[in-house]
Design an enzyme around this catalytic site. Structure first.
Site, PDB file in Angstrom:
ATOM      1  N   VAL A 226       0.837  -1.208   0.000  1.00 52.06           N
ATOM      2  CA  VAL A 226       0.000   0.000   0.000  1.00 52.06           C
ATOM      3  C   VAL A 226       0.867   1.252   0.000  1.00 52.06           C
ATOM      4  CG1 VAL A 226      -1.805   1.271   1.211  1.00 52.06           C
ATOM      5  CG2 VAL A 226      -1.848  -1.231   1.197  1.00 52.06           C
TER       6      VAL A 226
ATOM      7  N   LYS B 177      -5.810  -0.768  11.316  1.00 52.67           N
ATOM      8  CA  LYS B 177      -7.058  -1.161  11.978  1.00 52.67           C
ATOM      9  C   LYS B 177      -6.829  -1.677  13.393  1.00 52.67           C
ATOM     10  CE  LYS B 177      -6.519  -5.350   9.270  1.00 52.67           C
ATOM     11  NZ  LYS B 177      -5.477  -4.833   8.384  1.00 52.67           N
TER      12      LYS B 177
ATOM     13  N   ILE C 255     -13.306   0.575  -0.442  1.00 51.07           N
ATOM     14  CA  ILE C 255     -14.716   0.946  -0.276  1.00 51.07           C
ATOM     15  C   ILE C 255     -14.829   2.177   0.614  1.00 51.07           C
ATOM     16  CG2 ILE C 255     -16.985   0.197   0.511  1.00 51.07           C
ATOM     17  CD1 ILE C 255     -16.046  -2.689   0.123  1.00 51.07           C
TER      18      ILE C 255
ATOM     19  N   LYS D 157     -12.067  -4.483  12.652  1.00 51.03           N
ATOM     20  CA  LYS D 157     -12.892  -3.645  11.781  1.00 51.03           C
ATOM     21  C   LYS D 157     -14.309  -3.499  12.332  1.00 51.03           C
ATOM     22  CE  LYS D 157     -10.086  -5.146   7.881  1.00 51.03           C
ATOM     23  NZ  LYS D 157      -9.989  -6.025   6.703  1.00 51.03           N
TER      24      LYS D 157
END
Length: 444
Positions: free
Chosen positions: A17, A106, A137, A206
Protein backbone atom coordinates in the site's frame (compact mmCIF):
# COMPACT_ATOMS: atom_id res chain seq x y z
CA UNK A 1 -1.99 35.61 -8.09
CA UNK A 2 -1.37 33.97 -4.71
CA UNK A 3 1.30 31.28 -4.81
CA UNK A 4 0.02 27.83 -3.94
CA UNK A 5 1.01 26.54 -0.52
CA UNK A 6 3.20 23.43 -0.18
CA UNK A 7 2.41 20.80 2.45
CA UNK A 8 5.04 18.25 3.45
CA UNK A 9 3.87 14.65 3.55
CA UNK A 10 5.70 12.01 5.59
CA UNK A 11 5.05 8.38 4.67
CA UNK A 12 5.71 5.72 7.32
CA UNK A 13 6.02 2.30 5.72
CA UNK A 14 6.48 1.25 2.11
CA UNK A 15 4.83 -2.12 1.68
CA UNK A 16 2.28 -2.86 -1.03
CA UNK A 17 0.00 0.00 0.00
CA UNK A 18 2.73 2.46 0.94
CA UNK A 19 4.53 2.01 -2.36
CA UNK A 20 1.33 2.76 -4.29
CA UNK A 21 0.65 5.84 -2.14
CA UNK A 22 4.16 7.12 -2.91
CA UNK A 23 3.64 6.46 -6.62
CA UNK A 24 0.36 8.38 -6.68
CA UNK A 25 1.88 11.33 -4.78
CA UNK A 26 4.65 11.57 -7.38
CA UNK A 27 2.77 10.71 -10.59
CA UNK A 28 -0.45 12.60 -9.85
CA UNK A 29 1.05 15.63 -8.10
CA UNK A 30 -0.73 18.13 -10.35
CA UNK A 31 -4.17 16.58 -9.97
CA UNK A 32 -3.75 16.27 -6.20
CA UNK A 33 -2.69 19.91 -5.89
CA UNK A 34 -5.76 21.12 -7.77
CA UNK A 35 -8.06 19.08 -5.54
CA UNK A 36 -6.31 19.77 -2.22
CA UNK A 37 -5.59 23.43 -2.90
CA UNK A 38 -1.91 22.89 -2.05
CA UNK A 39 1.09 21.05 -3.42
CA UNK A 40 1.55 17.76 -1.59
CA UNK A 41 5.28 17.19 -1.40
CA UNK A 42 6.45 13.70 -0.44
CA UNK A 43 9.15 14.69 2.05
CA UNK A 44 10.34 11.18 2.80
CA UNK A 45 9.51 7.53 3.36
CA UNK A 46 10.47 5.89 6.66
CA UNK A 47 11.38 2.20 6.33
CA UNK A 48 13.40 -0.38 8.24
CA UNK A 49 15.61 -1.22 5.24
CA UNK A 50 16.17 1.36 2.51
CA UNK A 51 17.60 -1.29 0.18
CA UNK A 52 14.71 -3.76 0.40
CA UNK A 53 13.19 -4.69 -3.00
CA UNK A 54 9.91 -2.97 -3.83
CA UNK A 55 7.31 -3.36 -6.56
CA UNK A 56 7.35 0.35 -7.40
CA UNK A 57 10.47 2.17 -8.59
CA UNK A 58 10.84 5.16 -6.26
CA UNK A 59 13.69 7.69 -5.85
CA UNK A 60 16.17 6.25 -3.37
CA UNK A 61 16.80 9.65 -1.78
CA UNK A 62 13.25 9.62 -0.38
CA UNK A 63 13.99 6.68 1.93
CA UNK A 64 15.14 7.06 5.52
CA UNK A 65 15.30 4.96 8.65
CA UNK A 66 14.79 8.01 10.89
CA UNK A 67 11.01 8.09 11.26
CA UNK A 68 11.17 10.45 14.24
CA UNK A 69 12.94 13.20 12.29
CA UNK A 70 10.60 12.75 9.32
CA UNK A 71 7.51 13.14 11.50
CA UNK A 72 8.82 16.26 13.25
CA UNK A 73 8.95 18.23 10.00
CA UNK A 74 5.68 17.10 8.37
CA UNK A 75 2.31 18.75 7.85
CA UNK A 76 0.63 15.44 7.00
CA UNK A 77 1.69 11.98 8.17
CA UNK A 78 0.56 8.75 6.51
CA UNK A 79 1.10 5.71 8.76
CA UNK A 80 1.11 2.37 6.95
CA UNK A 81 3.57 0.46 9.13
CA UNK A 82 0.97 -1.65 10.90
CA UNK A 83 1.23 -3.04 14.42
CA UNK A 84 0.90 -1.14 17.67
CA UNK A 85 4.43 0.17 18.22
CA UNK A 86 6.23 2.20 17.04
CA UNK A 87 3.18 3.29 15.00
CA UNK A 88 1.30 4.57 18.06
CA UNK A 89 4.22 6.64 19.36
CA UNK A 90 4.89 8.15 15.94
CA UNK A 91 1.23 9.04 15.38
CA UNK A 92 0.97 10.73 18.77
CA UNK A 93 4.18 12.66 18.13
CA UNK A 94 2.92 13.78 14.72
CA UNK A 95 -0.36 15.09 16.10
CA UNK A 96 1.34 16.87 18.99
CA UNK A 97 3.53 18.57 16.39
CA UNK A 98 0.40 19.79 14.59
CA UNK A 99 0.30 17.28 11.74
CA UNK A 100 -2.86 15.64 10.44
CA UNK A 101 -2.60 11.84 10.43
CA UNK A 102 -3.94 9.29 7.94
CA UNK A 103 -3.59 5.64 8.92
CA UNK A 104 -4.69 2.24 7.66
CA UNK A 105 -3.83 0.61 10.98
CA UNK A 106 -7.06 -1.16 11.98
CA UNK A 107 -5.47 -2.98 14.92
CA UNK A 108 -4.22 0.27 16.47
CA UNK A 109 -7.47 2.18 15.88
CA UNK A 110 -9.52 -0.68 17.36
CA UNK A 111 -7.21 -1.01 20.36
CA UNK A 112 -6.41 2.62 21.13
CA UNK A 113 -8.84 4.74 19.11
CA UNK A 114 -10.08 6.80 22.10
CA UNK A 115 -6.56 7.95 22.98
CA UNK A 116 -5.75 8.82 19.38
CA UNK A 117 -8.96 10.82 18.97
CA UNK A 118 -8.38 12.61 22.27
CA UNK A 119 -4.90 13.69 21.16
CA UNK A 120 -6.22 14.76 17.74
CA UNK A 121 -8.90 16.89 19.42
CA UNK A 122 -6.35 18.50 21.73
CA UNK A 123 -4.07 19.35 18.83
CA UNK A 124 -6.92 20.47 16.57
CA UNK A 125 -5.79 18.13 13.79
CA UNK A 126 -7.55 15.56 11.67
CA UNK A 127 -7.24 11.81 12.27
CA UNK A 128 -8.54 9.70 9.37
CA UNK A 129 -8.53 5.94 8.76
CA UNK A 130 -10.80 5.09 5.83
CA UNK A 131 -8.24 2.52 4.66
CA UNK A 132 -8.53 0.61 7.95
CA UNK A 133 -11.86 -0.97 6.94
CA UNK A 134 -12.79 -2.59 3.62
CA UNK A 135 -9.90 -1.33 1.48
CA UNK A 136 -11.07 0.85 -1.39
CA UNK A 137 -14.72 0.95 -0.28
CA UNK A 138 -15.67 4.40 1.02
CA UNK A 139 -17.59 3.28 4.10
CA UNK A 140 -16.30 5.19 7.13
CA UNK A 141 -16.86 8.67 5.68
CA UNK A 142 -20.46 7.87 4.61
CA UNK A 143 -21.21 6.52 8.09
CA UNK A 144 -19.56 9.48 9.82
CA UNK A 145 -20.78 12.22 7.48
CA UNK A 146 -23.57 11.21 5.08
CA UNK A 147 -25.53 9.27 7.71
CA UNK A 148 -24.78 11.59 10.63
CA UNK A 149 -28.37 12.89 10.51
CA UNK A 150 -29.86 9.40 10.65
CA UNK A 151 -29.96 6.53 13.15
CA UNK A 152 -28.13 3.39 12.07
CA UNK A 153 -29.71 0.28 13.54
CA UNK A 154 -27.58 -2.49 12.07
CA UNK A 155 -24.39 -3.05 10.10
CA UNK A 156 -23.51 -6.36 8.43
CA UNK A 157 -20.12 -6.54 6.76
CA UNK A 158 -17.95 -8.91 4.78
CA UNK A 159 -14.75 -7.10 5.72
CA UNK A 160 -12.05 -9.74 5.27
CA UNK A 161 -11.24 -10.76 1.70
CA UNK A 162 -9.22 -13.83 2.67
CA UNK A 163 -12.05 -15.54 4.51
CA UNK A 164 -14.57 -14.57 1.86
CA UNK A 165 -12.35 -16.12 -0.81
CA UNK A 166 -11.98 -19.34 1.21
CA UNK A 167 -15.71 -19.70 1.93
CA UNK A 168 -16.57 -18.82 -1.68
CA UNK A 169 -14.18 -21.49 -2.95
CA UNK A 170 -15.74 -24.04 -0.60
CA UNK A 171 -19.22 -23.06 -1.80
CA UNK A 172 -18.53 -22.96 -5.54
CA UNK A 173 -16.09 -25.87 -5.89
CA UNK A 174 -16.89 -28.09 -2.91
CA UNK A 175 -13.31 -27.74 -1.63
CA UNK A 176 -12.35 -28.59 1.92
CA UNK A 177 -11.24 -25.72 4.18
CA UNK A 178 -7.54 -26.69 4.05
CA UNK A 179 -7.54 -26.83 0.25
CA UNK A 180 -9.31 -23.49 -0.11
CA UNK A 181 -6.86 -21.91 2.34
CA UNK A 182 -3.90 -23.30 0.38
CA UNK A 183 -5.32 -21.78 -2.81
CA UNK A 184 -5.77 -18.42 -1.05
CA UNK A 185 -2.13 -18.54 0.04
CA UNK A 186 -0.98 -19.47 -3.46
CA UNK A 187 -2.80 -16.46 -4.91
CA UNK A 188 -1.47 -14.12 -2.23
CA UNK A 189 -4.82 -13.52 -0.52
CA UNK A 190 -3.70 -15.27 2.68
CA UNK A 191 -0.49 -14.89 4.64
CA UNK A 192 1.82 -17.80 5.43
CA UNK A 193 0.38 -17.53 8.96
CA UNK A 194 -3.33 -16.92 8.25
CA UNK A 195 -4.43 -16.89 11.90
CA UNK A 196 -5.49 -13.23 12.05
CA UNK A 197 -7.77 -13.76 9.06
CA UNK A 198 -9.23 -17.24 9.52
CA UNK A 199 -9.79 -16.87 13.27
CA UNK A 200 -11.67 -13.60 12.73
CA UNK A 201 -9.27 -11.24 14.53
CA UNK A 202 -8.82 -8.95 11.52
CA UNK A 203 -12.59 -8.68 11.04
CA UNK A 204 -13.08 -8.08 14.77
CA UNK A 205 -10.84 -4.99 14.67
CA UNK A 206 -12.89 -3.64 11.78
CA UNK A 207 -16.16 -4.48 13.58
CA UNK A 208 -15.07 -2.37 16.55
CA UNK A 209 -14.36 0.58 14.25
CA UNK A 210 -17.67 0.23 12.37
CA UNK A 211 -19.63 -0.04 15.62
CA UNK A 212 -17.91 3.01 17.14
CA UNK A 213 -18.74 5.21 14.15
CA UNK A 214 -22.23 3.81 13.60
CA UNK A 215 -23.42 4.16 17.19
CA UNK A 216 -21.31 7.17 18.30
CA UNK A 217 -19.88 5.18 21.19
CA UNK A 218 -16.32 3.98 21.63
CA UNK A 219 -16.16 0.20 21.35
CA UNK A 220 -12.88 -1.58 21.94
CA UNK A 221 -11.63 -4.85 20.50
CA UNK A 222 -12.50 -6.66 23.72
CA UNK A 223 -16.16 -5.69 23.21
CA UNK A 224 -16.31 -7.83 20.05
CA UNK A 225 -17.37 -11.48 20.25
CA UNK A 226 -15.23 -13.37 17.74
CA UNK A 227 -15.38 -16.76 16.03
CA UNK A 228 -13.37 -17.70 12.94
CA UNK A 229 -14.03 -20.05 10.04
CA UNK A 230 -11.49 -22.81 10.68
CA UNK A 231 -14.21 -25.13 12.01
CA UNK A 232 -16.49 -24.69 8.96
CA UNK A 233 -16.53 -27.93 6.99
CA UNK A 234 -17.39 -28.84 3.43
CA UNK A 235 -20.39 -30.68 4.89
CA UNK A 236 -21.59 -27.43 6.53
CA UNK A 237 -21.26 -25.61 3.21
CA UNK A 238 -23.12 -28.35 1.33
CA UNK A 239 -25.93 -28.51 3.89
CA UNK A 240 -26.29 -24.72 3.81
CA UNK A 241 -26.43 -24.75 0.00
CA UNK A 242 -29.05 -27.48 0.03
CA UNK A 243 -31.18 -25.37 2.38
CA UNK A 244 -30.83 -22.25 0.21
CA UNK A 245 -28.10 -20.51 2.24
CA UNK A 246 -24.49 -19.45 1.80
CA UNK A 247 -22.00 -19.17 4.67
CA UNK A 248 -20.11 -15.88 5.11
CA UNK A 249 -17.88 -14.53 7.87
CA UNK A 250 -19.81 -11.45 8.96
CA UNK A 251 -18.91 -8.51 11.16
CA UNK A 252 -22.17 -7.44 12.79
CA UNK A 253 -22.96 -4.37 14.88
CA UNK A 254 -26.59 -4.18 15.90
CA UNK A 255 -28.72 -2.21 18.34
CA UNK A 256 -30.70 -4.37 20.73
CA UNK A 257 -33.69 -3.78 22.94
CA UNK A 258 -36.19 -0.97 22.74
CA UNK A 259 -34.12 1.11 20.32
CA UNK A 260 -33.06 -1.72 18.07
CA UNK A 261 -34.52 -4.88 16.63
CA UNK A 262 -38.23 -5.22 15.90
CA UNK A 263 -38.54 -8.90 16.73
CA UNK A 264 -40.37 -8.42 19.99
CA UNK A 265 -37.61 -10.30 21.81
CA UNK A 266 -36.91 -8.73 25.19
CA UNK A 267 -33.23 -7.92 25.70
CA UNK A 268 -31.27 -5.29 27.58
CA UNK A 269 -30.66 -2.19 25.46
CA UNK A 270 -27.16 -2.12 24.05
CA UNK A 271 -25.14 -2.85 20.94
CA UNK A 272 -24.10 -6.35 19.98
CA UNK A 273 -20.76 -6.36 18.17
CA UNK A 274 -19.74 -9.77 16.87
CA UNK A 275 -17.86 -11.68 14.19
CA UNK A 276 -18.74 -15.25 13.27
CA UNK A 277 -19.63 -17.56 10.37
CA UNK A 278 -23.20 -16.80 9.36
CA UNK A 279 -25.78 -18.35 7.07
CA UNK A 280 -27.40 -15.89 4.66
CA UNK A 281 -30.26 -16.61 2.26
CA UNK A 282 -28.89 -16.77 -1.27
CA UNK A 283 -31.13 -13.88 -2.29
CA UNK A 284 -29.54 -11.55 0.30
CA UNK A 285 -27.28 -8.90 -1.34
CA UNK A 286 -24.26 -10.00 0.71
CA UNK A 287 -24.64 -13.59 -0.52
CA UNK A 288 -23.56 -12.47 -3.99
CA UNK A 289 -20.19 -11.11 -2.80
CA UNK A 290 -17.62 -13.48 -4.29
CA UNK A 291 -13.87 -13.98 -4.20
CA UNK A 292 -11.79 -11.56 -2.13
CA UNK A 293 -14.28 -8.71 -2.44
CA UNK A 294 -15.76 -6.90 0.58
CA UNK A 295 -19.19 -5.40 1.15
CA UNK A 296 -20.93 -3.59 3.98
CA UNK A 297 -24.73 -3.63 4.35
CA UNK A 298 -26.27 -0.87 6.48
CA UNK A 299 -29.78 -0.49 7.85
CA UNK A 300 -30.83 2.99 9.00
CA UNK A 301 -34.14 4.36 10.26
CA UNK A 302 -34.64 6.85 7.44
CA UNK A 303 -32.23 5.85 4.68
CA UNK A 304 -33.37 2.23 4.82
CA UNK A 305 -31.02 -0.38 3.39
CA UNK A 306 -27.70 0.59 1.81
CA UNK A 307 -24.84 -1.55 0.50
CA UNK A 308 -21.25 -0.59 -0.25
CA UNK A 309 -19.23 -3.02 -2.38
CA UNK A 310 -15.72 -3.17 -3.76
CA UNK A 311 -12.19 -4.49 -3.43
CA UNK A 312 -11.32 -4.94 0.21
CA UNK A 313 -7.55 -5.28 -0.07
CA UNK A 314 -4.59 -4.81 -2.37
CA UNK A 315 -2.07 -2.04 -2.84
CA UNK A 316 -3.89 0.15 -5.36
CA UNK A 317 -7.43 -0.14 -3.92
CA UNK A 318 -6.29 0.58 -0.36
CA UNK A 319 -4.06 3.41 -1.56
CA UNK A 320 -7.17 4.99 -3.09
CA UNK A 321 -8.77 5.18 0.37
CA UNK A 322 -5.57 6.64 1.84
CA UNK A 323 -5.43 9.32 -0.83
CA UNK A 324 -9.04 10.31 -0.22
CA UNK A 325 -8.25 10.91 3.43
CA UNK A 326 -5.05 12.76 2.50
CA UNK A 327 -6.77 15.22 0.16
CA UNK A 328 -9.51 15.84 2.75
CA UNK A 329 -6.95 16.51 5.51
CA UNK A 330 -4.89 18.76 3.22
CA UNK A 331 -7.95 20.85 2.37
CA UNK A 332 -8.69 21.30 6.08
CA UNK A 333 -5.16 22.67 6.55
CA UNK A 334 -5.44 24.97 3.52
CA UNK A 335 -8.76 26.35 4.75
CA UNK A 336 -7.41 26.54 8.31
CA UNK A 337 -10.41 24.57 9.52
CA UNK A 338 -10.58 22.42 12.62
CA UNK A 339 -9.88 18.71 12.50
CA UNK A 340 -12.92 16.52 12.04
CA UNK A 341 -13.86 15.48 15.57
CA UNK A 342 -15.10 12.06 16.56
CA UNK A 343 -18.76 12.14 17.60
CA UNK A 344 -19.21 10.05 20.73
CA UNK A 345 -22.37 11.64 22.08
CA UNK A 346 -24.00 8.26 22.61
CA UNK A 347 -22.91 5.98 25.42
CA UNK A 348 -24.61 2.74 24.50
CA UNK A 349 -23.25 -0.27 26.38
CA UNK A 350 -21.65 -3.19 24.57
CA UNK A 351 -24.00 -6.13 24.94
CA UNK A 352 -22.63 -9.60 25.75
CA UNK A 353 -23.03 -12.28 23.10
CA UNK A 354 -25.78 -13.87 25.23
CA UNK A 355 -27.99 -10.83 24.53
CA UNK A 356 -27.52 -10.92 20.75
CA UNK A 357 -30.68 -11.59 18.78
CA UNK A 358 -30.26 -14.00 15.90
CA UNK A 359 -31.48 -17.25 14.37
CA UNK A 360 -29.77 -20.64 14.52
CA UNK A 361 -29.23 -23.35 11.95
CA UNK A 362 -28.90 -26.66 13.81
CA UNK A 363 -27.91 -29.95 12.20
CA UNK A 364 -28.86 -33.10 14.13
CA UNK A 365 -28.29 -36.82 13.57
CA UNK A 366 -31.17 -38.54 15.39
CA UNK A 367 -32.69 -41.96 15.86
CA UNK A 368 -35.38 -42.64 13.27
CA UNK A 369 -38.24 -43.66 15.51
CA UNK A 370 -41.75 -42.43 16.35
CA UNK A 371 -42.04 -39.36 18.58
CA UNK A 372 -38.55 -37.93 17.96
CA UNK A 373 -39.75 -34.82 16.13
CA UNK A 374 -42.40 -34.17 18.76
CA UNK A 375 -39.87 -34.42 21.61
CA UNK A 376 -37.49 -32.03 19.88
CA UNK A 377 -40.25 -29.53 19.08
CA UNK A 378 -41.48 -29.67 22.67
CA UNK A 379 -38.00 -29.01 24.04
CA UNK A 380 -37.61 -25.97 21.75
CA UNK A 381 -40.98 -24.65 22.94
CA UNK A 382 -39.98 -25.11 26.58
CA UNK A 383 -36.98 -22.83 25.99
CA UNK A 384 -39.03 -20.18 24.21
CA UNK A 385 -37.46 -20.83 20.79
CA UNK A 386 -39.71 -21.09 17.75
CA UNK A 387 -38.82 -23.38 14.85
CA UNK A 388 -39.17 -21.74 11.42
CA UNK A 389 -38.31 -24.74 9.24
CA UNK A 390 -37.41 -28.38 9.85
CA UNK A 391 -36.18 -30.78 7.16
CA UNK A 392 -35.62 -34.51 7.61
CA UNK A 393 -33.53 -36.92 5.56
CA UNK A 394 -33.55 -40.68 6.37
CA UNK A 395 -30.26 -42.59 6.34
CA UNK A 396 -30.32 -46.39 6.14
CA UNK A 397 -27.33 -48.54 7.06
CA UNK A 398 -27.84 -51.80 5.14
CA UNK A 399 -25.10 -53.55 7.08
CA UNK A 400 -26.58 -53.10 10.55
CA UNK A 401 -30.22 -52.61 9.49
CA UNK A 402 -30.33 -49.46 11.64
CA UNK A 403 -31.89 -46.23 10.54
CA UNK A 404 -31.13 -42.66 11.52
CA UNK A 405 -32.41 -39.32 10.35
CA UNK A 406 -30.67 -36.05 9.65
CA UNK A 407 -32.63 -33.02 10.85
CA UNK A 408 -31.88 -29.49 9.73
CA UNK A 409 -33.63 -26.89 11.83
CA UNK A 410 -33.74 -23.13 11.29
CA UNK A 411 -35.17 -21.17 14.21
CA UNK A 412 -36.92 -17.86 14.35
CA UNK A 413 -34.94 -15.00 15.91
CA UNK A 414 -34.37 -15.26 19.63
CA UNK A 415 -31.74 -14.28 22.15
CA UNK A 416 -28.40 -16.05 21.91
CA UNK A 417 -28.82 -17.17 25.51
CA UNK A 418 -32.12 -18.93 24.77
CA UNK A 419 -30.76 -20.52 21.59
CA UNK A 420 -27.57 -21.76 23.26
CA UNK A 421 -29.57 -23.22 26.16
CA UNK A 422 -31.85 -24.99 23.68
CA UNK A 423 -28.91 -26.59 21.87
CA UNK A 424 -27.43 -27.72 25.17
CA UNK A 425 -30.74 -29.29 26.18
CA UNK A 426 -31.09 -31.01 22.79
CA UNK A 427 -27.69 -32.63 23.28
CA UNK A 428 -29.07 -34.34 26.38
CA UNK A 429 -31.92 -36.13 24.60
CA UNK A 430 -31.39 -39.88 24.33
CA UNK A 431 -32.66 -39.87 20.74
CA UNK A 432 -29.91 -37.49 19.57
CA UNK A 433 -26.88 -39.25 18.12
CA UNK A 434 -24.89 -36.12 17.29
CA UNK A 435 -25.30 -32.40 16.97
CA UNK A 436 -23.53 -32.05 13.64
CA UNK A 437 -23.64 -28.29 13.18
CA UNK A 438 -24.66 -25.08 14.93
CA UNK A 439 -24.39 -21.84 12.95
CA UNK A 440 -26.03 -18.44 13.25
CA UNK A 441 -28.40 -17.17 10.57
CA UNK A 442 -29.11 -13.60 9.43
CA UNK A 443 -31.37 -12.11 6.79
CA UNK A 444 -34.39 -14.39 7.37
Amino acid sequence: MTEMRTLKVALLGCGNVGAQVARILIDDAGMLASRAGARLELAGIAVRDVDAPRDVDLPRELFTTDADALVRDADLVIELMGGIEPARTLILAAMRNGACVITGNKALVAKDGPTLHEEADKAGVQLSYEAAVAGAIPILRPIRDSLSGDRITRVLGIVNGTTNFILDQMDTTGAQFADALAEAQRLGYAEADPTADVEGHDAASKAAILASLSFHTRFALEDVYCEGISSVTAADIAAAKDAGFVIKLLAIAEKLGAEGTKTGTKTDAGVSVRVHPTLLPREHPLAAVHGAFNAVFIEAENAGELMFYGQGAGGKPTASAVMGDLVSAARSLVLDGPGRAETTTGQVPAAPISAAVTSYYIGLDVADQPGVLARIAQLFAEHGVSIETMRQTIHRDSGSQTESAELRIVTHRASEAALAATVQAVKGLDVINTVTSVLRVEGV
